[in-house]
Design a protein around this motif. Structure first.
Motif, mmCIF file in Angstrom:
data_model
loop_
_atom_site.group_PDB
_atom_site.id
_atom_site.type_symbol
_atom_site.label_atom_id
_atom_site.label_comp_id
_atom_site.label_asym_id
_atom_site.label_seq_id
_atom_site.Cartn_x
_atom_site.Cartn_y
_atom_site.Cartn_z
ATOM 1 N N PRO A 11 -29.819 -25.880 13.963
ATOM 2 C CA PRO A 11 -28.399 -26.025 13.624
ATOM 3 C C PRO A 11 -27.855 -24.787 12.922
ATOM 4 O O PRO A 11 -28.569 -24.126 12.173
ATOM 5 N N GLY A 12 -26.591 -24.478 13.183
ATOM 6 C CA GLY A 12 -25.961 -23.333 12.536
ATOM 7 C C GLY A 12 -25.600 -23.662 11.102
ATOM 8 O O GLY A 12 -25.783 -24.786 10.632
ATOM 9 N N ILE A 13 -25.081 -22.638 10.412
ATOM 10 C CA ILE A 13 -24.721 -22.825 9.010
ATOM 11 C C ILE A 13 -23.348 -23.500 8.892
ATOM 12 O O ILE A 13 -23.025 -24.124 7.882
ATOM 13 N N ASP A 14 -22.548 -23.419 9.957
ATOM 14 C CA ASP A 14 -21.209 -24.027 9.919
ATOM 15 C C ASP A 14 -21.321 -25.549 9.980
ATOM 16 O O ASP A 14 -22.228 -26.082 10.612
ATOM 17 N N PRO A 15 -20.389 -26.252 9.333
ATOM 18 C CA PRO A 15 -20.401 -27.712 9.421
ATOM 19 C C PRO A 15 -20.066 -28.192 10.839
ATOM 20 O O PRO A 15 -19.335 -27.527 11.570
ATOM 21 N N VAL A 16 -20.637 -29.350 11.191
ATOM 22 C CA VAL A 16 -20.383 -29.931 12.508
ATOM 23 C C VAL A 16 -19.242 -30.934 12.374
ATOM 24 O O VAL A 16 -19.367 -31.928 11.670
ATOM 25 N N PHE A 17 -18.112 -30.647 13.046
ATOM 26 C CA PHE A 17 -16.973 -31.557 12.941
ATOM 27 C C PHE A 17 -17.068 -32.628 14.018
ATOM 28 O O PHE A 17 -17.294 -32.330 15.194
ATOM 29 N N PHE A 204 -28.311 -25.551 -1.459
ATOM 30 C CA PHE A 204 -28.047 -25.498 -0.018
ATOM 31 C C PHE A 204 -29.215 -24.867 0.725
ATOM 32 O O PHE A 204 -29.695 -25.411 1.722
ATOM 33 N N ALA A 205 -29.707 -23.718 0.220
ATOM 34 C CA ALA A 205 -30.766 -23.000 0.929
ATOM 35 C C ALA A 205 -32.032 -23.827 0.986
ATOM 36 O O ALA A 205 -32.727 -23.841 1.998
ATOM 37 N N ASN A 206 -32.337 -24.542 -0.088
ATOM 38 C CA ASN A 206 -33.530 -25.378 -0.086
ATOM 39 C C ASN A 206 -33.466 -26.448 0.989
ATOM 40 O O ASN A 206 -34.418 -26.650 1.737
ATOM 41 N N MET A 207 -32.326 -27.134 1.049
ATOM 42 C CA MET A 207 -32.208 -28.227 2.005
ATOM 43 C C MET A 207 -32.147 -27.701 3.435
ATOM 44 O O MET A 207 -32.773 -28.230 4.340
ATOM 45 N N TYR A 208 -31.394 -26.604 3.615
ATOM 46 C CA TYR A 208 -31.239 -26.017 4.946
ATOM 47 C C TYR A 208 -32.591 -25.495 5.435
ATOM 48 O O TYR A 208 -32.985 -25.734 6.591
ATOM 49 N N LEU B 62 -35.371 -18.243 -1.032
ATOM 50 C CA LEU B 62 -34.533 -19.081 -0.171
ATOM 51 C C LEU B 62 -33.174 -18.449 0.088
ATOM 52 O O LEU B 62 -32.580 -18.671 1.140
ATOM 53 N N TYR B 63 -32.684 -17.634 -0.874
ATOM 54 C CA TYR B 63 -31.465 -16.876 -0.597
ATOM 55 C C TYR B 63 -31.715 -15.983 0.615
ATOM 56 O O TYR B 63 -30.889 -15.886 1.523
ATOM 57 N N ALA B 64 -32.900 -15.340 0.596
ATOM 58 C CA ALA B 64 -33.260 -14.466 1.714
ATOM 59 C C ALA B 64 -33.366 -15.263 3.002
ATOM 60 O O ALA B 64 -32.964 -14.806 4.071
ATOM 61 N N PHE B 65 -33.889 -16.480 2.872
ATOM 62 C CA PHE B 65 -34.054 -17.334 4.057
ATOM 63 C C PHE B 65 -32.692 -17.684 4.665
ATOM 64 O O PHE B 65 -32.503 -17.615 5.876
ATOM 65 N N ALA B 66 -31.753 -18.041 3.792
ATOM 66 C CA ALA B 66 -30.405 -18.357 4.279
ATOM 67 C C ALA B 66 -29.784 -17.127 4.939
ATOM 68 O O ALA B 66 -29.148 -17.215 5.991
#
Lengths: 268, 71
Positions: A11-17, A204-208, B62-66
């Motif tokens: 999935p991309g970083i953009d939200p899915v509408f 956000f980064a952790n969950m993503y 994780l910043y780097a990961f994003a």
């Protein structure tokens, strides 16, 4: 099609509408947020109804959770009275994030599709949710800070004009050094903004990253291996909810007037 | 150099930051274990604080990961 792997798009970083209500786009993560709100309301009603003086097993569990949260907060604030003031915010942030992080891991929930898109997406895997939460938390903390210090001394923390004038009255040399303080004070404004960004990007980064690595592992080998990462995801979800709550509590402690005996500086 | 090649180089550079996060986490856990060895009855509190610290240190990676997926 390989038997050992489950291929899925990253999935991309953009939200899915999903759809629009009156021109207002509703994202998959928003649907999940409303699901969580409904769950919380139902849960609150059940807990409220079932409370007895002689506790049932369920009630003991709830009280244990509540006490655990208060103990965790007391460890940061070192003061029961301060904890009581901030607990409604910290506690609800913690509970919300805990449920939000873990609900996305419930098997089958991510398989529900609408128009070929996931209906339920982990809300914290969407940057908008975490940014909104972090911004709200920092704004609340600054409002509390203004209430505590008064508007003038609150601004005085950022623009140290008073100290500069006092130092110049003493001598020119000291005044020149205090100009550095003035600059450092102004840098604190950037610090406040950086708090919002670091809080929100961390969560956000952790969950993503959890979602992405899960999909990559499923693509590599769909047995056993994702199970290990699944356990890790549960752990990370709970830990990040705690880290977010503890950090907001720590920022609160930095924003208020320091007590004589609590000189604990908890900064990242 | 095409745009695609530059992107791939950027992705590679982004992963380098995990090196720092690894050092930080190792140092943190090592120090926490040392503290637990010195003072075993404090092990519980040290462990929870260590976990929070590890989560903070890990966020750098994780910043780097994003960023890796943004490029």
């Amino acid at each position: 099609m390989n038997f050992f792997s489950v291929q899925r798009d990253i999935p991309g970083i953009d939200p899915v509408f999903l759809f629009h209500i009156g021109g207002f786009p509703i994202a998959a993560s928003t649907v999940m947020i409303f699901l969580i709100i409904v769950l919380f309301v139902v849960f609150a009603v059940i807990v409220r109804r079932s409370f007895r003086i002689k506790p049932t097993r369920f009630q003991v569990l709830i009280e244990y959770l509540y006490q655990g949260m208060i103990d965790m907060l007391d460890e940061v604030t070192n003061d029961k009275k301060r904890s009581a003031i901030i607990f409604p915010i910290i506690g609800s942030i913690f509970m919300y994030l805990l449920v939000a992080n873990l609900l996305g891991l419930v098997p089958g929930l991510s398989e529900l599709m609408f128009d070929g898109k996931q209906i339920f997406q982990t809300p914290t895997g969407d940057f908008n949710t975490t940014f909104g939460l972090a911004l709200g938390a920092i704004i609340v903390i600054n409002i509390i800070s203004i209430k505590e210090w008064g508007i003038l001394s609150f601004l005085g923390k950022f623009f140290k004009v008073k100290e500069v004038i006092q130092a110049f009255k003493k001598s020119v040399g000291e005044g020149a050094i205090s100009l550095v303080d003035l600059f450092v004070g102004m840098l604190d404004i950037v610090g406040e903004i950086a708090k919002v960004i670091s809080l929100s990007i961390r969560l956000f980064a952790n969950m993503y990253a959890g979602q992405i690595l899960m999909i990559i592992l499923m693509g590599a080998f769909a047995y056993i291996l994702p199970g290990v990462w699944y356990g890790m995801n549960i752990f990370v979800g709970a830990l990040q909810a705690m880290v977010f709550a503890v950090l907001v509590a720590a920022y609160y402690m930095l924003a208020i007037k320091p007590d004589a005996d609590t000189e604990e500086q908890t900064q990242e | 150099m095409t745009e695609e090649a530059a992107k791939l180089i950027g992705k590679g550079l982004a992963t380098v930051s995990m090196f720092g996060s690894g050092i930080g986490e190792g140092y943190l856990i090592g120090k926490a274990l040392e503290a637990m060895g010195r003072n075993p009855e404090m092990a519980g509190t040290i462990f929870t604080r260590m976990l929070i610290g590890v989560a903070l240190a890990e966020s750098t990676a994780l910043y780097a990961f994003a960023l890796f997926f943004l490029i």
